[in-house]
Design a protein around this motif. Structure first.
Motif, mmCIF file in Angstrom:
data_model
loop_
_atom_site.group_PDB
_atom_site.id
_atom_site.type_symbol
_atom_site.label_atom_id
_atom_site.label_comp_id
_atom_site.label_asym_id
_atom_site.label_seq_id
_atom_site.Cartn_x
_atom_site.Cartn_y
_atom_site.Cartn_z
ATOM 1 N N ARG A 244 1.615 -5.999 -10.762
ATOM 2 C CA ARG A 244 2.113 -6.909 -12.075
ATOM 3 C C ARG A 244 2.870 -5.995 -12.945
ATOM 4 N NH1 ARG A 244 -1.404 -11.267 -13.018
ATOM 5 N NH2 ARG A 244 -3.241 -11.496 -11.790
ATOM 6 N N ASP A 245 3.150 -4.897 -12.613
ATOM 7 C CA ASP A 245 3.911 -3.830 -13.337
ATOM 8 C C ASP A 245 5.477 -4.024 -13.064
ATOM 9 O OD1 ASP A 245 4.879 -1.847 -14.610
ATOM 10 O OD2 ASP A 245 3.385 -0.272 -14.252
ATOM 11 N N ARG A 246 6.020 -4.673 -14.118
ATOM 12 C CA ARG A 246 7.525 -4.988 -14.125
ATOM 13 C C ARG A 246 8.263 -3.974 -14.782
ATOM 14 N NH1 ARG A 246 8.230 -10.096 -12.380
ATOM 15 N NH2 ARG A 246 6.646 -11.668 -12.290
ATOM 16 N N THR A 247 7.627 -3.005 -15.133
ATOM 17 C CA THR A 247 8.375 -1.806 -15.936
ATOM 18 C C THR A 247 8.936 -0.782 -14.736
ATOM 19 O OG1 THR A 247 6.401 -0.549 -16.155
ATOM 20 C CG2 THR A 247 6.982 -1.996 -17.939
ATOM 21 N N LEU A 248 8.316 -1.141 -13.573
ATOM 22 C CA LEU A 248 8.803 -0.102 -12.415
ATOM 23 C C LEU A 248 9.916 -0.740 -11.622
ATOM 24 C CD1 LEU A 248 5.158 0.661 -10.565
ATOM 25 C CD2 LEU A 248 6.917 2.309 -11.845
ATOM 26 N N PRO A 249 11.060 0.062 -11.610
ATOM 27 C CA PRO A 249 12.193 -0.422 -10.959
ATOM 28 C C PRO A 249 11.982 -1.012 -9.536
ATOM 29 C CG PRO A 249 12.232 1.939 -10.876
ATOM 30 C CD PRO A 249 11.046 1.537 -11.617
ATOM 31 N N GLY A 250 12.637 -1.645 -8.847
ATOM 32 C CA GLY A 250 12.617 -2.070 -7.513
ATOM 33 C C GLY A 250 11.813 -3.576 -7.353
ATOM 34 N N GLU A 251 11.787 -3.776 -5.961
ATOM 35 C CA GLU A 251 11.362 -5.208 -5.873
ATOM 36 C C GLU A 251 9.935 -5.425 -6.126
ATOM 37 O OE1 GLU A 251 11.566 -8.224 -1.927
ATOM 38 O OE2 GLU A 251 12.558 -6.326 -1.895
ATOM 39 N N LEU A 252 9.513 -6.285 -6.909
ATOM 40 C CA LEU A 252 8.032 -6.555 -7.248
ATOM 41 C C LEU A 252 7.474 -6.987 -6.087
ATOM 42 C CD1 LEU A 252 5.864 -6.505 -9.358
ATOM 43 C CD2 LEU A 252 6.690 -8.777 -10.232
ATOM 44 N N ALA A 253 7.913 -7.958 -5.244
ATOM 45 C CA ALA A 253 7.177 -8.678 -4.191
ATOM 46 C C ALA A 253 6.908 -7.771 -3.213
ATOM 47 C CB ALA A 253 8.109 -9.836 -3.603
ATOM 48 N N ARG A 254 7.499 -6.465 -3.137
ATOM 49 C CA ARG A 254 6.963 -5.663 -1.890
ATOM 50 C C ARG A 254 5.558 -5.118 -2.233
ATOM 51 N NH1 ARG A 254 11.379 -1.603 0.448
ATOM 52 N NH2 ARG A 254 9.597 -0.806 1.184
ATOM 53 N N ASP A 255 5.204 -5.069 -3.582
ATOM 54 C CA ASP A 255 3.834 -4.386 -4.156
ATOM 55 C C ASP A 255 2.822 -5.438 -4.453
ATOM 56 O OD1 ASP A 255 5.165 -1.787 -3.641
ATOM 57 O OD2 ASP A 255 5.490 -1.895 -5.775
ATOM 58 N N ALA A 256 3.025 -6.796 -3.824
ATOM 59 C CA ALA A 256 2.185 -7.670 -4.254
ATOM 60 C C ALA A 256 0.466 -7.456 -3.915
ATOM 61 C CB ALA A 256 2.536 -9.019 -3.459
ATOM 62 N N SER A 257 0.375 -6.607 -2.885
ATOM 63 C CA SER A 257 -0.829 -6.303 -2.500
ATOM 64 C C SER A 257 -1.369 -4.887 -3.069
ATOM 65 C CB SER A 257 -1.022 -6.075 -1.011
ATOM 66 O OG SER A 257 -0.074 -5.125 -0.595
ATOM 67 N N VAL A 258 -0.529 -4.511 -3.852
ATOM 68 C CA VAL A 258 -1.280 -3.030 -4.685
ATOM 69 C C VAL A 258 -1.751 -3.333 -5.868
ATOM 70 C CG1 VAL A 258 -0.354 -0.656 -5.036
ATOM 71 C CG2 VAL A 258 0.911 -1.864 -3.238
ATOM 72 N N ARG A 259 -2.681 -2.624 -6.208
ATOM 73 C CA ARG A 259 -3.424 -2.847 -7.426
ATOM 74 C C ARG A 259 -3.282 -1.596 -8.108
ATOM 75 N NH1 ARG A 259 -5.956 -7.800 -7.824
ATOM 76 N NH2 ARG A 259 -5.599 -7.515 -10.215
ATOM 77 N N GLY A 260 -4.564 -0.764 -8.324
ATOM 78 C CA GLY A 260 -4.332 0.555 -8.836
ATOM 79 C C GLY A 260 -3.646 1.685 -8.076
ATOM 80 N N ALA A 261 -3.018 2.732 -8.693
ATOM 81 C CA ALA A 261 -2.004 3.567 -7.828
ATOM 82 C C ALA A 261 -2.116 4.790 -8.502
ATOM 83 C CB ALA A 261 -0.755 2.973 -7.477
ATOM 84 N N MET A 262 -1.920 5.757 -8.056
ATOM 85 C CA MET A 262 -1.785 7.311 -8.749
ATOM 86 C C MET A 262 -0.659 8.118 -7.628
ATOM 87 S SD MET A 262 -5.289 9.228 -8.800
ATOM 88 C CE MET A 262 -6.239 9.472 -7.258
ATOM 89 N N CYS A 263 0.413 8.810 -8.446
ATOM 90 C CA CYS A 263 0.885 9.664 -7.741
ATOM 91 C C CYS A 263 1.381 10.839 -8.458
ATOM 92 C CB CYS A 263 2.375 8.566 -7.303
ATOM 93 S SG CYS A 263 3.619 9.547 -6.410
ATOM 94 N N VAL A 264 1.522 12.118 -7.863
ATOM 95 C CA VAL A 264 1.965 13.304 -8.277
ATOM 96 C C VAL A 264 3.051 13.932 -7.547
ATOM 97 C CG1 VAL A 264 -0.483 13.430 -9.244
ATOM 98 C CG2 VAL A 264 0.205 14.433 -7.095
ATOM 99 N N PRO A 265 3.882 14.600 -8.215
ATOM 100 C CA PRO A 265 5.097 15.539 -7.414
ATOM 101 C C PRO A 265 4.378 16.662 -7.013
ATOM 102 C CG PRO A 265 5.112 15.725 -9.855
ATOM 103 C CD PRO A 265 3.912 14.929 -9.617
ATOM 104 N N ILE A 266 4.942 17.083 -5.972
ATOM 105 C CA ILE A 266 4.711 18.401 -5.215
ATOM 106 C C ILE A 266 5.806 19.208 -5.573
ATOM 107 C CG2 ILE A 266 4.677 19.681 -3.136
ATOM 108 C CD1 ILE A 266 3.311 17.231 -1.897
ATOM 109 N N ASN A 267 5.824 20.272 -6.578
ATOM 110 C CA ASN A 267 6.944 21.007 -7.073
ATOM 111 C C ASN A 267 6.627 22.347 -7.278
ATOM 112 O OD1 ASN A 267 9.173 22.186 -8.724
ATOM 113 N ND2 ASN A 267 9.064 20.285 -10.222
ATOM 114 N N PRO A 268 7.277 23.127 -6.534
ATOM 115 C CA PRO A 268 6.894 24.605 -6.519
ATOM 116 C C PRO A 268 7.542 25.540 -7.555
ATOM 117 C CG PRO A 268 8.547 24.332 -4.886
ATOM 118 C CD PRO A 268 7.947 22.889 -5.326
ATOM 119 N N GLY A 269 8.236 24.886 -8.301
ATOM 120 C CA GLY A 269 9.080 25.453 -9.433
ATOM 121 C C GLY A 269 10.552 24.992 -9.488
#
Length: 322
Positions: A244-269
């Motif tokens: 339901r998150d329309r603030t995210l860029p991209g095609e909303l229909a591709r995420d029709a089945s995704v509810r809660g999510a979290m994501c973190v970057p891998i950044n060595p510096g």
């Protein structure tokens, strides 16, 4: 008549609070999700009858019983192989350690009297386990708004991070370490899918390197909208309901089945070189701040591991060119 006897045990979830030890009898035992197995664990990555272990008093052999998620020894999926003392293997996402000792006795003991040095270096015994040789620890002080379940969850996550840090300084291959880091995460995080993506040096796209899913296969194993947002912003984020998150860029229909999510970057510096993504396809707003913090800590360990591997590879190439 006094002879030599060998005692072999399988340690399930070594180093975690729920660690269990199973002494192998001579003969055949099975590993699986149901209680009709001699070694069982109610975990969604295990099949009902996942594996068979044969012990003849000397050798230990494991056989895959056509399980869905397989058996992995040293990072490689196997159908059958011999296990040596100190070996670790995975059935699905459950880790086992093979422990053994040889004793001079008339019969095999029902308990293995292992010396500390016999245990593999990467295994950490839990200080929360009951030890009859020490005095009882004082009761844990629980804050008014913190439940006992919360306390246990925090302990589980602490041991996960200890085990993860030990993995990152081991001599295992980079692919094995990253795979085991994600396997550890699913033991304490209630997720449907979890993916580690790494930057492709040629295309500069994020490519899946480790994928673990506990639901029916989907065309898209992760939300590219979430991944792109985290890569662009370079910061960890949790999303209550991606569908339901329309603030995210991209095609909303591709995420029709995704509810809660979290994501973190891998950044060595020096910039984002990958991400760790996890989601639920059934529950919105399901991840807590400490879940995101844990994922971020694992991403930091992954960053150090990837950079160390790249440094060693560079040193080897330099040595060959001389």
């Amino acid at each position: 008549m006094i002879g030599w006897s060998r005692v072999v045990s399988l340690v399930m979830n070594p180093g975690l609070p729920e660690e269990q030890q199973f002494t192998l009898p001579q003969g055949t035992v099975t590993i699986g999700r149901t209680k009709d197995n001699a070694v069982y664990c109610l975990h969604k990555s295990l099949s009902r009858k996942h594996a068979q272990v044969d012990f003849d008093g000397v050798k230990v052999k494991i056989t895959d019983l056509q399980s869905k998620n397989g058996i992995f020894v040293n990072g490689k999926r196997v159908s059958r192989c011999e296990l040596l003392e100190g070996d670790s293997f995975r059935c699905g996402d459950i880790t086992f350690l093979v422990e053994g000792t040889t004793t001079r006795s008339t019969k095999v003991s029902n308990q293995s009297a292992l010396r500390p040095q016999d245990r593999a270096a990467q295994t950490l015994p839990s200080p929360f386990a009951i030890d009859p040789n020490v005095s009882r620890r004082p009761a844990v002080h629980v804050e008014p708004n913190v439940t006992l379940a919360d306390e246990q969850r925090y302990k589980d996550k602490l041991f996960l991070l200890i085990r993860a840090s030990e993995l990152c300084v081991s001599e295992l291959s980079i692919d094995r370490i990253l795979d085991d880091l994600i396997a550890l995460a699913v033991q304490v995080l209630d997720v449907d899918r979890i993916v580690l993506l790494a930057l492709d040096d040629v295309t500069l796209d994020m490519r899946p390197r480790v994928i673990k899913t506990f639901v029916a296969p989907h065309q898209y194993p992760y939300s590219t909208r979430v991944v792109d947002w985290v890569v662009d912003h370079g910061s960890p984020a949790s999303f209550a309901d991606v569908s339901r998150d329309r603030t995210l860029p991209g095609e909303l229909a591709r995420d029709a089945s995704v509810r809660g999510a979290m994501c973190v970057p891998i950044n060595p510096g020096g910039g984002t070189i990958g991400v760790i993504y996890a989601d639920s396809l059934s529950r919105p707003d399901c991840f807590r701040p400490d879940d995101l913090a844990l994922l971020r800590a694992l991403a930091n360990l992954a960053a150090v591991t990837i950079e160390s591997d790249a440094l060693r590879s560079g040193e080897r190439r330099t040595a060959k060119s001389r």
